[in-house]
Design an enzyme around this catalytic site. Structure first.
Site, PDB file in Angstrom:
ATOM      1  N   ASP A   1      -5.254   0.597  11.411  1.00  0.00           N
ATOM      2  CA  ASP A   1      -3.994   1.239  11.802  1.00  0.00           C
ATOM      3  C   ASP A   1      -4.010   2.727  11.429  1.00  0.00           C
ATOM      4  O   ASP A   1      -4.819   3.161  10.609  1.00  0.00           O
ATOM      5  CB  ASP A   1      -2.825   0.525  11.087  1.00  0.00           C
ATOM      6  N   ASN A   2      -3.103   3.472  12.026  1.00  0.00           N
ATOM      7  CA  ASN A   2      -2.857   4.901  11.685  1.00  0.00           C
ATOM      8  C   ASN A   2      -4.089   5.791  11.847  1.00  0.00           C
ATOM      9  O   ASN A   2      -4.255   6.733  11.064  1.00  0.00           O
ATOM     10  CB  ASN A   2      -2.349   5.046  10.233  1.00  0.00           C
TER      11      ASN A   2
ATOM     12  N   LYS B   1      -6.023   5.804   3.893  1.00  0.00           N
ATOM     13  CA  LYS B   1      -6.936   6.144   4.998  1.00  0.00           C
ATOM     14  C   LYS B   1      -8.305   6.615   4.492  1.00  0.00           C
ATOM     15  O   LYS B   1      -9.313   6.422   5.156  1.00  0.00           O
ATOM     16  CB  LYS B   1      -6.317   7.209   5.919  1.00  0.00           C
TER      17      LYS B   1
ATOM     18  N   ASP C   1      -5.169  -1.352   6.637  1.00  0.00           N
ATOM     19  CA  ASP C   1      -3.927  -0.564   6.627  1.00  0.00           C
ATOM     20  C   ASP C   1      -3.657  -0.110   5.200  1.00  0.00           C
ATOM     21  O   ASP C   1      -2.532  -0.148   4.728  1.00  0.00           O
ATOM     22  CB  ASP C   1      -2.769  -1.421   7.172  1.00  0.00           C
TER      23      ASP C   1
ATOM     24  N   GLU D   1       5.336   3.740  13.509  1.00  0.00           N
ATOM     25  CA  GLU D   1       6.362   2.720  13.295  1.00  0.00           C
ATOM     26  C   GLU D   1       7.737   3.327  12.978  1.00  0.00           C
ATOM     27  O   GLU D   1       7.841   4.243  12.184  1.00  0.00           O
ATOM     28  CB  GLU D   1       5.944   1.791  12.136  1.00  0.00           C
TER      29      GLU D   1
HETATM   30  C1  LIG Z   1       0.742   1.252   4.639  1.00  0.00           C
HETATM   31  S1  LIG Z   1       0.898   0.121   3.319  1.00  0.00           S
HETATM   32  C2  LIG Z   1       0.425  -1.398   4.068  1.00  0.00           C
HETATM   33  C3  LIG Z   1       1.445  -1.894   5.030  1.00  0.00           C
HETATM   34  C4  LIG Z   1       1.237  -3.304   5.510  1.00  0.00           C
HETATM   35  N1  LIG Z   1      -0.080  -3.532   6.045  1.00  0.00           N
HETATM   36  C5  LIG Z   1       2.244  -3.652   6.576  1.00  0.00           C
HETATM   37  O1  LIG Z   1       2.152  -3.102   7.686  1.00  0.00           O
HETATM   38  O2  LIG Z   1       3.126  -4.448   6.265  1.00  0.00           O
HETATM   39  C6  LIG Z   1      -0.518   0.505   2.354  1.00  0.00           C
HETATM   40  C7  LIG Z   1      -0.692  -0.363   1.115  1.00  0.00           C
HETATM   41  O3  LIG Z   1      -2.067  -0.365   0.786  1.00  0.00           O
HETATM   42  C8  LIG Z   1      -2.200  -0.379  -0.615  1.00  0.00           C
HETATM   43  N2  LIG Z   1      -3.540   0.178  -0.900  1.00  0.00           N
HETATM   44  C9  LIG Z   1      -3.959   1.431  -0.688  1.00  0.00           C
HETATM   45  N3  LIG Z   1      -5.254   1.553  -0.973  1.00  0.00           N
HETATM   46  C10 LIG Z   1      -5.683   0.334  -1.386  1.00  0.00           C
HETATM   47  C11 LIG Z   1      -6.932  -0.173  -1.812  1.00  0.00           C
HETATM   48  N4  LIG Z   1      -8.007   0.601  -1.858  1.00  0.00           N
HETATM   49  N5  LIG Z   1      -7.012  -1.476  -2.145  1.00  0.00           N
HETATM   50  C12 LIG Z   1      -5.914  -2.273  -2.076  1.00  0.00           C
HETATM   51  N6  LIG Z   1      -4.704  -1.846  -1.678  1.00  0.00           N
HETATM   52  C13 LIG Z   1      -4.582  -0.565  -1.329  1.00  0.00           C
HETATM   53  C14 LIG Z   1      -1.048   0.485  -1.125  1.00  0.00           C
HETATM   54  O4  LIG Z   1      -0.728   0.161  -2.454  1.00  0.00           O
HETATM   55  C15 LIG Z   1       0.059   0.122  -0.128  1.00  0.00           C
HETATM   56  O5  LIG Z   1       0.850  -0.915  -0.611  1.00  0.00           O
END
Ligand SMILES: C[S@@+](CC[C@H](N)C(=O)[O-])C[C@H]1O[C@@H](n2cnc3c(N)ncnc32)[C@H](O)[C@@H]1O
Length: 286
Positions: free
Chosen positions: A238-239, A213, A210, A268
């Protein structure tokens, strides 16, 4: 009147009338064009109303609240949880998150509906080692941790330090210690190759994706290459419909490495935007 002056006046009057005739039809036409576009505009507004709501809640409200409060949205939700949830009770922490995200501000946690799909799959598969990519504020980390069998571990990966600080507090407030949920504050492509060496992981039973993408496909391929996926390992992403991960879905369908299905749902905390989660079950190396 001399002939030259007469001719000049004639030319000027012809120009003026040409100009008037080119303006008149425009003046007459513009309201008509506007009227013709009105149904189209209304159709677009009605059709995409949920996206406008999403933009309003996720971008405009956040921007105003950032200005008014001077702290991040993640800190705001944490303060709300701190004052409204019961410490040590994961259900209460999740309910408080859901209330805040549906009534106060939008945060893209998976939310209660897709959360139930995640809960069901965790119950079905009983994983002992779980990897989460994208912790954000820790909503899904708490959701996953509360469904794990005793002795199981969740490694949750978040690259944003501010988000990770909030997630750490939320996860500990919900009652999970470092032995159950280990938060790793680094980008996923740096963590996956080091899972075996640095974290002693031999096999991943369940991976929840998640994060951004665009990282889904490269990270999935990195996991395939790492040898940490075994027969029956589950990857839940997800998504995959909104915002969507087409390359990831193409690989899922064409690689022959997975049995797969899409769990359809809505985005959501917003009605009317279709979304879904992809469940991939690794077939193993033959
Ligand atoms: C949609 S949120 C996650 C929501 C969480 N899974 C939830 O439903 O509670 C996406 C998160 O992924 C982190 N993120 C995005 N790309 C990433 C990566 N390559 N490695 C680690 N974290 C990443 C972003 O900083 C963000 O906080």
């Amino acid at each position: 009147m001399p002939a030259a002056q007469h001719q000049k006046e004639n030319v000027t009057s012809r120009r003026t009338s040409a100009a008037v005739s080119s303006v008149w039809p425009l003046d007459m036409v513009s309201p008509a064009i506007a009227l013709a576009f009105l149904p189209l505009l209304l159709t677009l507004i009605i059709r995409y109303r949920y996206y406008f709501v999403l933009f309003y809640r996720a971008v405009l409200v956040r921007w105003v609240q950032d200005l008014l409060t001077g702290i991040s949205r993640e800190e705001r939700v944490y303060q709300y949880i701190l004052t409204h949830a019961t410490a040590g009770d994961p259900d209460s922490v999740l309910d408080t998150f859901d209330h805040w995200c549906s009534k106060v501000e939008f945060i893209s946690h998976i939310g209660p509906k897709k959360g139930m799909i995640l809960d069901r799959l965790l119950k079905e598969h009983c994983p002992l080692t779980v990897l989460e990519l994208g912790t954000h504020c820790g909503y899904t980390a708490v959701r996953i941790a509360r469904s794990l069998p005793i002795g199981a571990r969740l490694f949750s990966v978040e690259m944003d330090e501010g988000n990770a600080r909030v997630a750490e507090k939320v996860i500990r407030l919900a009652g999970f210690d470092d032995d159950t949920v280990e938060l790793i504050v680094r980008p996923s492509d740096e963590v996956i190759p080091r899972l075996r060496e640095d974290y002693g992981v031999e096999r991943l039973d369940f991976v929840f994706m998640d994060h951004w993408k665009r990282c889904y496909l490269p990270d999935l391929q990195m996991l395939e290459g790492s040898g940490l996926l075994g027969e029956g390992s589950v990857v839940l992403a997800d998504n995959v419909i909104f915002p969507g991960a087409p390359n990831f879905l193409r690989h899922m369908r064409r690689s022959g490495l997975y049995e797969h299905r899409i769990h359809r749902a809505t985005l959501e905390y917003i009605r009317g935007i279709r979304d879904g989660m992809a469940e991939l079950v690794y077939r193993g190396v033959k």
